[in-house]
Design a protein around this motif. Structure first.
Motif, PDB file in Angstrom:
ATOM      1  N   MET A  79       0.823  -1.212   0.000  1.00  0.00           N
ATOM      2  CA  MET A  79       0.000   0.000   0.000  1.00  0.00           C
ATOM      3  C   MET A  79       0.858   1.264   0.000  1.00  0.00           C
ATOM      4  N   PHE A  80       2.006   1.193   0.637  1.00  0.00           N
ATOM      5  CA  PHE A  80       2.819   2.390   0.797  1.00  0.00           C
ATOM      6  C   PHE A  80       4.111   2.355  -0.018  1.00  0.00           C
ATOM      7  N   ASP A  81       4.141   1.544  -1.080  1.00  0.00           N
ATOM      8  CA  ASP A  81       5.282   1.658  -1.991  1.00  0.00           C
ATOM      9  C   ASP A  81       5.100   2.948  -2.793  1.00  0.00           C
ATOM     10  N   GLU A  82       6.115   3.358  -3.507  1.00  0.00           N
ATOM     11  CA  GLU A  82       6.093   4.662  -4.188  1.00  0.00           C
ATOM     12  C   GLU A  82       4.920   4.807  -5.155  1.00  0.00           C
ATOM     13  N   LYS A  83       4.545   3.717  -5.802  1.00  0.00           N
ATOM     14  CA  LYS A  83       3.491   3.768  -6.817  1.00  0.00           C
ATOM     15  C   LYS A  83       2.113   4.031  -6.212  1.00  0.00           C
ATOM     16  N   ARG A  84       1.890   3.576  -4.970  1.00  0.00           N
ATOM     17  CA  ARG A  84       0.563   3.657  -4.358  1.00  0.00           C
ATOM     18  C   ARG A  84       0.493   4.556  -3.130  1.00  0.00           C
ATOM     19  N   LYS A  85       1.589   5.104  -2.704  1.00  0.00           N
ATOM     20  CA  LYS A  85       1.656   5.830  -1.433  1.00  0.00           C
ATOM     21  C   LYS A  85       0.641   6.965  -1.344  1.00  0.00           C
ATOM     22  N   LEU A  86       0.650   7.867  -2.299  1.00  0.00           N
ATOM     23  CA  LEU A  86      -0.247   9.020  -2.260  1.00  0.00           C
ATOM     24  C   LEU A  86      -1.712   8.571  -2.310  1.00  0.00           C
ATOM     25  N   THR A  87      -2.005   7.639  -3.202  1.00  0.00           N
ATOM     26  CA  THR A  87      -3.376   7.140  -3.315  1.00  0.00           C
ATOM     27  C   THR A  87      -3.830   6.482  -2.017  1.00  0.00           C
ATOM     28  N   SER A  88      -2.965   5.708  -1.401  1.00  0.00           N
ATOM     29  CA  SER A  88      -3.309   5.042  -0.135  1.00  0.00           C
ATOM     30  C   SER A  88      -3.572   6.054   0.975  1.00  0.00           C
ATOM     31  N   ILE A  89      -2.733   7.077   1.039  1.00  0.00           N
ATOM     32  CA  ILE A  89      -2.913   8.120   2.061  1.00  0.00           C
ATOM     33  C   ILE A  89      -4.241   8.838   1.858  1.00  0.00           C
ATOM     34  N   VAL A  90      -4.535   9.206   0.611  1.00  0.00           N
ATOM     35  CA  VAL A  90      -5.806   9.885   0.316  1.00  0.00           C
ATOM     36  C   VAL A  90      -6.980   8.965   0.654  1.00  0.00           C
ATOM     37  N   TYR A  91      -6.896   7.719   0.245  1.00  0.00           N
ATOM     38  CA  TYR A  91      -7.974   6.754   0.474  1.00  0.00           C
ATOM     39  C   TYR A  91      -8.220   6.546   1.974  1.00  0.00           C
ATOM     40  N   LEU A  92      -7.171   6.248   2.714  1.00  0.00           N
ATOM     41  CA  LEU A  92      -7.322   6.010   4.154  1.00  0.00           C
ATOM     42  C   LEU A  92      -7.780   7.272   4.878  1.00  0.00           C
ATOM     43  N   SER A  93      -7.287   8.432   4.444  1.00  0.00           N
ATOM     44  CA  SER A  93      -7.700   9.698   5.060  1.00  0.00           C
ATOM     45  C   SER A  93      -9.187   9.957   4.858  1.00  0.00           C
ATOM     46  N   SER A 116      -3.939   0.323  -9.776  1.00  0.00           N
ATOM     47  CA  SER A 116      -2.484   0.197  -9.638  1.00  0.00           C
ATOM     48  C   SER A 116      -2.049  -1.270  -9.583  1.00  0.00           C
ATOM     49  N   TYR A 117      -2.961  -2.175  -9.288  1.00  0.00           N
ATOM     50  CA  TYR A 117      -2.643  -3.600  -9.243  1.00  0.00           C
ATOM     51  C   TYR A 117      -2.873  -4.296 -10.583  1.00  0.00           C
ATOM     52  N   ILE A 118      -3.497  -3.614 -11.519  1.00  0.00           N
ATOM     53  CA  ILE A 118      -3.770  -4.182 -12.838  1.00  0.00           C
ATOM     54  C   ILE A 118      -2.691  -3.687 -13.794  1.00  0.00           C
ATOM     55  N   PRO A 119      -1.994  -4.605 -14.470  1.00  0.00           N
ATOM     56  CA  PRO A 119      -0.969  -4.148 -15.413  1.00  0.00           C
ATOM     57  C   PRO A 119      -1.554  -3.160 -16.433  1.00  0.00           C
ATOM     58  N   TYR A 120      -0.940  -2.028 -16.540  1.00  0.00           N
ATOM     59  CA  TYR A 120      -1.350  -0.941 -17.427  1.00  0.00           C
ATOM     60  C   TYR A 120      -2.737  -0.385 -17.078  1.00  0.00           C
ATOM     61  N   GLY A 121      -3.229  -0.657 -15.891  1.00  0.00           N
ATOM     62  CA  GLY A 121      -4.552  -0.190 -15.484  1.00  0.00           C
ATOM     63  C   GLY A 121      -4.645   1.319 -15.425  1.00  0.00           C
ATOM     64  N   ARG A 122      -3.696   1.939 -14.755  1.00  0.00           N
ATOM     65  CA  ARG A 122      -3.715   3.398 -14.639  1.00  0.00           C
ATOM     66  C   ARG A 122      -3.450   4.064 -15.991  1.00  0.00           C
ATOM     67  N   ALA A 123      -2.518   3.511 -16.752  1.00  0.00           N
ATOM     68  CA  ALA A 123      -2.203   4.085 -18.066  1.00  0.00           C
ATOM     69  C   ALA A 123      -3.426   4.005 -18.975  1.00  0.00           C
ATOM     70  N   SER A 124      -4.132   2.893 -18.932  1.00  0.00           N
ATOM     71  CA  SER A 124      -5.338   2.744 -19.757  1.00  0.00           C
ATOM     72  C   SER A 124      -6.422   3.723 -19.324  1.00  0.00           C
ATOM     73  N   ALA A 125      -6.577   3.895 -18.017  1.00  0.00           N
ATOM     74  CA  ALA A 125      -7.584   4.832 -17.507  1.00  0.00           C
ATOM     75  C   ALA A 125      -7.236   6.264 -17.926  1.00  0.00           C
ATOM     76  N   LYS A 126      -5.963   6.623 -17.864  1.00  0.00           N
ATOM     77  CA  LYS A 126      -5.540   7.964 -18.287  1.00  0.00           C
ATOM     78  C   LYS A 126      -5.828   8.176 -19.771  1.00  0.00           C
ATOM     79  N   ARG A 127      -5.495   7.170 -20.589  1.00  0.00           N
ATOM     80  CA  ARG A 127      -5.772   7.270 -22.030  1.00  0.00           C
ATOM     81  C   ARG A 127      -7.256   7.433 -22.290  1.00  0.00           C
ATOM     82  N   MET A 128      -8.071   6.669 -21.573  1.00  0.00           N
ATOM     83  CA  MET A 128      -9.515   6.743 -21.760  1.00  0.00           C
ATOM     84  C   MET A 128     -10.037   8.135 -21.373  1.00  0.00           C
ATOM     85  N   LEU A 129      -9.571   8.652 -20.251  1.00  0.00           N
ATOM     86  CA  LEU A 129      -9.997   9.989 -19.821  1.00  0.00           C
ATOM     87  C   LEU A 129      -9.556  11.064 -20.815  1.00  0.00           C
ATOM     88  N   ARG A 130      -8.336  10.942 -21.321  1.00  0.00           N
ATOM     89  CA  ARG A 130      -7.867  11.903 -22.318  1.00  0.00           C
ATOM     90  C   ARG A 130      -8.725  11.858 -23.571  1.00  0.00           C
TER      91      ARG A 130
END
Length: 134
Positions: A60-74, A113-127
């Motif tokens: 949860m607190f590795d570099e890739k997920r740290k900010l998201t985890s903090i926001v989520y738990l907060s 963040s646990y799905i390979p290319y999940g975030r990249a695909s979501a960003k592309r879709m939003l763009r």
């Protein structure tokens, strides 16, 4: 088995909480917020059965997920806390809706963040969605 039960019960609680959304709008936010947030916590805890608590915390607190985890738990903690703070109903409901929307987005981003290319695909879709307006 523990993962499946926690995950299923957590998401059922989260989805069932929307039956109580009208109570939130009417000024009684506690039932909706408590059920919605409890469902999210239970779903989050389901992955402990797959990896163990120490590894889950580390992931949860590795570099890739740290900010998201903090926001989520907060937002999980803050939404329950705001329910019980004596502030006027209008601002309380507005704040809770914002917190729950941020909680929903953080949960989705965390999951992607646990799905390979999940975030990249979501960003592309939003763009592509945003680019359609141009």
């Amino acid at each position: 088995m523990g993962f499946g039960i926690c995950f299923t019960c957590g998401y059922l609680m989260t989805f069932m909480s929307f039956r109580l959304f009208i109570k939130l709008v009417e000024g009684n936010p506690a039932p909706f917020v408590f059920l919605y947030t409890s469902g999210n916590i239970l779903s989050l805890m389901s992955s402990v059965f797959l990896s163990g608590p120490q590894r889950q915390f580390k992931n949860m607190f590795d570099e890739k997920r740290k900010l998201t985890s903090i926001v989520y738990l907060s937002t999980l903690c803050t939404s329950i806390t705001v329910c019980f703070i004596p502030i006027p109903t209008g601002p309380k409901i507005g704040l809770l809706v914002i917190l729950l929307l941020v909680q929903m987005c953080a949960s989705l981003w965390y999951t992607l963040s646990y799905i390979p290319y999940g975030r990249a695909s979501a960003k592309r879709m939003l763009r592509s969605i945003v680019a359609m307006d141009e």
